[in-house]
Structures are given as C-alpha cells and as structure tokens.
Write a protein that holds these residues in place. Structure first.
Motif, PDB file in Angstrom:
ATOM      1  N   LEU A 210       0.824  -1.203   0.000  1.00  0.00           N
ATOM      2  CA  LEU A 210       0.000   0.000   0.000  1.00  0.00           C
ATOM      3  C   LEU A 210       0.867   1.266   0.000  1.00  0.00           C
ATOM      4  CD1 LEU A 210      -2.945   0.969   0.197  1.00  0.00           C
ATOM      5  CD2 LEU A 210      -2.745   0.810   2.681  1.00  0.00           C
ATOM      6  N   ALA A 211       1.919   1.258   0.817  1.00  0.00           N
ATOM      7  CA  ALA A 211       2.782   2.438   0.921  1.00  0.00           C
ATOM      8  C   ALA A 211       3.469   2.757  -0.403  1.00  0.00           C
ATOM      9  CB  ALA A 211       3.827   2.226   2.017  1.00  0.00           C
ATOM     10  N   SER A 212       3.926   1.723  -1.105  1.00  0.00           N
ATOM     11  CA  SER A 212       4.636   1.961  -2.362  1.00  0.00           C
ATOM     12  C   SER A 212       3.686   2.493  -3.430  1.00  0.00           C
ATOM     13  CB  SER A 212       5.327   0.680  -2.846  1.00  0.00           C
ATOM     14  OG  SER A 212       4.387  -0.327  -3.157  1.00  0.00           O
ATOM     15  N   TRP A 213       2.440   2.053  -3.413  1.00  0.00           N
ATOM     16  CA  TRP A 213       1.476   2.546  -4.410  1.00  0.00           C
ATOM     17  C   TRP A 213       1.125   4.012  -4.147  1.00  0.00           C
ATOM     18  CZ3 TRP A 213      -2.011  -2.221  -3.212  1.00  0.00           C
ATOM     19  CH2 TRP A 213      -1.368  -3.378  -3.680  1.00  0.00           C
ATOM     20  N   ILE A 214       0.945   4.350  -2.874  1.00  0.00           N
ATOM     21  CA  ILE A 214       0.650   5.748  -2.541  1.00  0.00           C
ATOM     22  C   ILE A 214       1.833   6.635  -2.914  1.00  0.00           C
ATOM     23  CG2 ILE A 214       0.220   7.351  -0.637  1.00  0.00           C
ATOM     24  CD1 ILE A 214      -1.412   5.166   0.711  1.00  0.00           C
ATOM     25  N   ALA A 215       3.055   6.129  -2.681  1.00  0.00           N
ATOM     26  CA  ALA A 215       4.254   6.887  -3.049  1.00  0.00           C
ATOM     27  C   ALA A 215       4.339   7.105  -4.557  1.00  0.00           C
ATOM     28  CB  ALA A 215       5.504   6.166  -2.548  1.00  0.00           C
ATOM     29  N   HIS A 216       3.710   6.221  -5.337  1.00  0.00           N
ATOM     30  CA  HIS A 216       3.688   6.360  -6.796  1.00  0.00           C
ATOM     31  C   HIS A 216       2.474   7.165  -7.282  1.00  0.00           C
ATOM     32  CE1 HIS A 216       6.854   3.274  -6.957  1.00  0.00           C
ATOM     33  NE2 HIS A 216       7.073   3.709  -8.177  1.00  0.00           N
ATOM     34  N   GLY A 217       1.779   7.811  -6.363  1.00  0.00           N
ATOM     35  CA  GLY A 217       0.716   8.728  -6.769  1.00  0.00           C
ATOM     36  C   GLY A 217      -0.660   8.117  -6.925  1.00  0.00           C
ATOM     37  N   SER A 218      -0.922   6.985  -6.250  1.00  0.00           N
ATOM     38  CA  SER A 218      -2.226   6.340  -6.441  1.00  0.00           C
ATOM     39  C   SER A 218      -3.385   7.215  -5.975  1.00  0.00           C
ATOM     40  CB  SER A 218      -2.270   5.008  -5.697  1.00  0.00           C
ATOM     41  OG  SER A 218      -2.214   5.205  -4.290  1.00  0.00           O
ATOM     42  N   LEU A 219      -3.170   8.059  -4.979  1.00  0.00           N
ATOM     43  CA  LEU A 219      -4.273   8.860  -4.454  1.00  0.00           C
ATOM     44  C   LEU A 219      -4.702   9.963  -5.400  1.00  0.00           C
ATOM     45  CD1 LEU A 219      -3.251   9.166  -0.698  1.00  0.00           C
ATOM     46  CD2 LEU A 219      -4.762   7.514  -1.783  1.00  0.00           C
ATOM     47  N   GLU A 220      -3.857  10.270  -6.373  1.00  0.00           N
ATOM     48  CA  GLU A 220      -4.225  11.299  -7.343  1.00  0.00           C
ATOM     49  C   GLU A 220      -5.389  10.854  -8.216  1.00  0.00           C
ATOM     50  OE1 GLU A 220      -0.731  12.172  -9.554  1.00  0.00           O
ATOM     51  OE2 GLU A 220       0.458  12.728  -7.807  1.00  0.00           O
ATOM     52  N   LYS A 221      -5.592   9.539  -8.319  1.00  0.00           N
ATOM     53  CA  LYS A 221      -6.649   9.003  -9.192  1.00  0.00           C
ATOM     54  C   LYS A 221      -7.768   8.330  -8.414  1.00  0.00           C
ATOM     55  CE  LYS A 221      -4.499  10.000 -13.073  1.00  0.00           C
ATOM     56  NZ  LYS A 221      -5.042  10.939 -14.057  1.00  0.00           N
ATOM     57  N   THR A 222      -7.640   8.260  -7.098  1.00  0.00           N
ATOM     58  CA  THR A 222      -8.641   7.563  -6.315  1.00  0.00           C
ATOM     59  C   THR A 222      -9.878   8.430  -6.132  1.00  0.00           C
ATOM     60  OG1 THR A 222      -6.953   6.321  -5.114  1.00  0.00           O
ATOM     61  CG2 THR A 222      -9.120   6.417  -4.122  1.00  0.00           C
ATOM     62  N   ALA A 223     -10.994   7.917  -6.619  1.00  0.00           N
ATOM     63  CA  ALA A 223     -12.231   8.678  -6.519  1.00  0.00           C
ATOM     64  C   ALA A 223     -12.708   8.733  -5.072  1.00  0.00           C
ATOM     65  CB  ALA A 223     -13.304   8.025  -7.388  1.00  0.00           C
ATOM     66  N   ALA A 224     -13.329   9.828  -4.703  1.00  0.00           N
ATOM     67  CA  ALA A 224     -13.893   9.960  -3.366  1.00  0.00           C
ATOM     68  C   ALA A 224     -15.280  10.591  -3.502  1.00  0.00           C
ATOM     69  CB  ALA A 224     -12.987  10.828  -2.499  1.00  0.00           C
ATOM     70  N   PRO A 225     -16.276  10.162  -2.769  1.00  0.00           N
ATOM     71  CA  PRO A 225     -16.185   9.094  -1.788  1.00  0.00           C
ATOM     72  C   PRO A 225     -16.161   7.717  -2.426  1.00  0.00           C
ATOM     73  CG  PRO A 225     -18.435   9.841  -1.962  1.00  0.00           C
ATOM     74  CD  PRO A 225     -17.622  10.723  -2.875  1.00  0.00           C
ATOM     75  N   CYS A 226     -15.936   6.700  -1.620  1.00  0.00           N
ATOM     76  CA  CYS A 226     -15.873   5.355  -2.170  1.00  0.00           C
ATOM     77  C   CYS A 226     -17.052   4.525  -1.667  1.00  0.00           C
ATOM     78  CB  CYS A 226     -14.530   4.717  -1.823  1.00  0.00           C
ATOM     79  SG  CYS A 226     -14.062   3.460  -3.021  1.00  0.00           S
ATOM     80  N   LEU A 227     -16.873   3.735  -0.626  1.00  0.00           N
ATOM     81  CA  LEU A 227     -17.943   2.825  -0.212  1.00  0.00           C
ATOM     82  C   LEU A 227     -18.951   3.432   0.761  1.00  0.00           C
ATOM     83  CD1 LEU A 227     -16.124  -0.608   0.161  1.00  0.00           C
ATOM     84  CD2 LEU A 227     -17.939  -0.030  -1.424  1.00  0.00           C
ATOM     85  N   LEU A 228     -18.510   4.340   1.609  1.00  0.00           N
ATOM     86  CA  LEU A 228     -19.417   4.849   2.644  1.00  0.00           C
ATOM     87  C   LEU A 228     -20.310   5.954   2.080  1.00  0.00           C
ATOM     88  CD1 LEU A 228     -17.345   4.781   5.933  1.00  0.00           C
ATOM     89  CD2 LEU A 228     -18.756   3.022   4.869  1.00  0.00           C
TER      90      LEU A 228
END
Length: 289
Positions: A210-228
């Motif tokens: 998880l840490a390596s993916w976030i370091a590669h910018g995964s949060l820039e494309k993560t839609a929000a909100p998600c499940l809640l």
C-alpha cells in the motif's frame, strides 16, 4: 494527516499528508491496540482486500442520480449470488442515460469491520477496495500487480478493478488484454509475455504494498467518496466527532500544562523553604554557639 489501514491483520498502515498526498510514515502491526500516532489523524480510510468488493459497470437509463442509485440493485440482481437486501451499492461514476460504475459489498462486512475498528478507538471515514489504491501508469490503460499471495490486483483506467487468482488470469487475459496497454509490477512475468508475442505490456516497478502505491501517486486518481455512501454517509457527524476529539485533546493538554506549572511552583516553594530553614539553622548556631 490521513491514515490508510488494511482491514486484516497484519495491518499495513500509511499516514499521508492531506495537503500534498506524500507518505509521512508507514508500518505494519499485528494488533490495533499497538497503534499509537504522534500526529493528529483527521481522516481514517479502511482498505478492504478487494476479494469481497465487486466492481460492476451497468447501463441505467435516467437523468436523476437518486433514481439511478435506487435502480442499480435491481439491474444487477440477476448477476449477484447474494440477496440485494444484504448488499450495499456504492455509485462511483455515472453518465446520465448511459453507464454507471458501482461497487458492491456485503452490508455485514462493512458493519463488522467498522465495529472492530471502533472497539480499538478508530472512527472510519471511508472504505476503499485495495485494487482502487493501485496507481495508474500515464502510458498504460491497465495496472496489474502480482501479490505475494499469488493473486493479481487489476485496476483499469476507467476506475474499475478486480482481484483474480492464477486460475482466472488466462481467461481475464483473453477477454481484457487485447487492445489495452498493461503496466505490470513483475518483471519476470513481463519478459515471459513479451516472449509469447504480447507487445502491449511493460514493467512498472511499483512494488506490492500500500505504501509503495501511494508513493507512486495512487491517491491522485482515487475517486472519493468510495464505499461509505447513502446510509453510511455520516461525514458531518464524523467531522463533529473529530472536532470534539481535538478540542478535548487541547483541553487535556491545557490541564496538563496547568498541573505541571502547579507542581513546578510547589517544588520551587519547597526548595525555597528548605533554603530558609538552612539559613535559620545557620543563624541560630551563629547566635548561640
């Protein structure tokens, strides 16, 4: 600061700066009771492993978001093995009168997971499937990550994703690989595919954590909100709880400082009294040798 933490032990956790999305700290623990953070955590995001969250794209006519959300369970009902009354449907993307991207998960899983973390003192602000935490390569259509477990996490550029095992990989490849450029984290796998005349693959060293993916910018494309969403959307209430928690922390800090100042004065006065007593004894012995 935002906290991302996996739902199962050993818990992988990552603290992210909520301004620039950079990784501040990361770690792994067997027990939630062991987790203590120096930084105040504003949002806590729970990460499901993805095997229990299904991603669907459905065509739902209509221009009202509310009506589309109400219709989705019935549109998907024949494709699902569980009763729709036992499931939670979270709309991710929607184009009026065209397609809707939906995440489907069991209600009981959400409720049990949130209760488990609540028992450990965590307030969950959202839940994200692990495959939606994968970064997206700027020159590829699909990101594929081979995990240590042997499973494969897959995220498409359109924001959908899935988890498959080795037995399903060949079928998925036949259905989805043609016409798509695929970034893969396993160099050996890439070499084997290229040797087999698949020229639409490329190696991307993003690791399998998880840490390596976030370091590669995964949060820039993560839609929000998600499940809640829907019945689970109490963001205002959660923010209020956070504000109260911060206010209580500041109040306790103030009380602590006040108590420390009283103790400091107490010890200082005790020290001064001791000096006066010593001086009085000295004066007495001088006056009455």
């Amino acid at each position: 600061m935002d906290l991302y933490i996996t739902v199962n032990s050993p818990y992988q956790w990552v603290i992210v700066n909520d301004d620039n999305r950079s990784v501040v700290a990361t770690g792994e623990t067997e027990s939630l009771d062991e987790l203590k953070f120096d930084q105040p955590i504003k949002h806590t995001k729970l990460v499901f492993d993805g095997t229990n969250v299904a991603s669907h794209r459905v065509n739902v006519p209509g221009t009202s978001r509310k009506n589309v959300i109400s219709a989705i369970p019935f549109v998907l009902e024949e494709e699902l093995t569980d009763d729709i009354d036992d499931l939670h449907f979270a709309l991710q993307k929607w184009t009026p009168n065209e397609s809707a991207d939906v995440l489907v998960v069991k209600d009981r899983l959400i409720q049990d997971s949130m209760a488990h973390f609540a028992d450990a003192g965590f307030v969950i602000d959202d839940i994200v499937p692990l495959y939606l935490m994968l970064p997206q390569h700027p020159g590829a259509d699909i990101t594929l990550v081979k995990m240590p477990s042997g499973d494969y996490l897959i995220r498409s550029g359109d924001g959908s994703g899935t988890v498959i095992d080795e037995d399903m990989l060949e079928l998925w490849w036949e259905m989805e690989a043609n016409g798509n450029i695929i970034a893969i984290n396993d160099e050996t796998m890439v070499k084997e595919l290229i040797a087999g005349d698949w020229d639409n693959v490329q190696f991307w060293d993003i690791g399998d954590t998880l840490a390596s993916w976030i370091a590669h910018g995964s949060l820039e494309k993560t839609a929000a909100p998600c499940l809640l969403q829907g019945k689970y959307d109490d963001s205002e209430e959660r923010q209020t709880r956070f504000d109260y928690k911060m206010a209580i922390n500041f109040m306790l800090a103030g009380v602590g400082i006040y108590v420390c100042s009283i103790l400091a004065n107490y010890f200082y006065l005790g020290y001064q009294a001791s000096l006066l007593e010593s001086q009085a004894v000295e004066i007495y012995h001088t006056a009455f040798p």
